[in-house]
Design an enzyme around this catalytic site. Structure first.
Site, PDB file in Angstrom:
ATOM      1  N   CYS A  51      55.957   2.606  31.440  1.00  0.00           N
ATOM      2  CA  CYS A  51      55.949   1.694  30.678  1.00  0.00           C
ATOM      3  C   CYS A  51      56.387   0.370  31.783  1.00  0.00           C
ATOM      4  O   CYS A  51      56.787  -1.344  30.517  1.00  0.00           O
ATOM      5  CB  CYS A  51      57.618   1.231  30.193  1.00  0.00           C
TER       6      CYS A  51
ATOM      7  N   ASP B  59      59.337  -0.289  33.350  1.00  0.00           N
ATOM      8  CA  ASP B  59      60.711  -1.664  33.641  1.00  0.00           C
ATOM      9  C   ASP B  59      60.820  -0.906  34.801  1.00  0.00           C
ATOM     10  O   ASP B  59      61.060  -0.195  35.140  1.00  0.00           O
ATOM     11  CB  ASP B  59      60.986  -1.234  32.690  1.00  0.00           C
TER      12      ASP B  59
ATOM     13  N   CYS C 112      63.198  -3.608  28.550  1.00  0.00           N
ATOM     14  CA  CYS C 112      62.859  -3.410  27.210  1.00  0.00           C
ATOM     15  C   CYS C 112      64.442  -3.509  26.984  1.00  0.00           C
ATOM     16  O   CYS C 112      65.746  -3.301  27.906  1.00  0.00           O
ATOM     17  CB  CYS C 112      62.472  -2.167  26.690  1.00  0.00           C
TER      18      CYS C 112
ATOM     19  N   CYS D 109      64.431   5.639  29.138  1.00  0.00           N
ATOM     20  CA  CYS D 109      64.698   4.453  29.121  1.00  0.00           C
ATOM     21  C   CYS D 109      67.025   4.503  29.500  1.00  0.00           C
ATOM     22  O   CYS D 109      67.541   4.358  30.779  1.00  0.00           O
ATOM     23  CB  CYS D 109      65.089   2.960  28.401  1.00  0.00           C
TER      24      CYS D 109
END
Ligand code: FES
Length: 147
Positions: free
Chosen positions: A33, A35, A59, A103
């Site tokens: 992603c 991140d 995010c 996450c």
């Protein structure tokens, strides 16, 4: 889709920033992603985490999980901080949607990476702490089918 706690920590993240001359700094990313999360720990001579700050380029769930993770480790001993797993962070946030579980893993790994850096600098071994992965995606194959 998101709990009130997730929204609260996303909109009002706690402990954002950095610590100069931190006892330990950990940076981790997820290549999938893109991140990135960085955690700074200020640890005193008794091994207590006096202060913690984070910076997350990621995010909303990554911001919320890093915020909650910093709240959970603040004031704790290094060993207690080891108990702050991604599961503990998710529970404290009243859950995350399945596609956002990674996450919270980023938050756990960032804390571990910062603790690892601290242990390296101090020349100590923290029980149960493994060398951090540079890309947390390496360890989450089972999530693959969900995409
Ligand atoms: Fe990757 Fe949230 S989408 S950390």
């Amino acid at each position: 889709m998101y709990s009130e706690k997730v929204m609260d920590h996303f909109e009002h993240p706690r402990n954002v920033g950095e610590i100069e001359n931190a006892s330990g700094v950990g940076t981790v990313g997820n290549a999938k992603c893109g991140d990135i999360m960085r955690i700074f720990l200020d640890i005193d001579d008794d091994g207590i985490i006096r202060d913690v700050k984070f910076k997350t380029f990621g995010c909303g769930a990554a911001v919320a999980t890093s915020s909650m993770a910093t709240e959970l480790v603040k004031g704790k001993t290094v060993q207690e901080a080891m108990q702050v797993t991604n599961k503990a962070v998710m529970e404290a946030l009243d859950g995350l949607p399945p596609v956002k579980v990674h996450c919270s893993l980023l938050a756990e790994e960032a804390i571990h990476a910062a603790l690892w850096d601290y242990a390296q600098k101090k020349g100590i071994v923290i029980e149960g702490l493994e060398k951090p992965k540079s890309d947390i995606h390496e360890g989450e194959e089972q999530e693959e089918e969900e995409y």
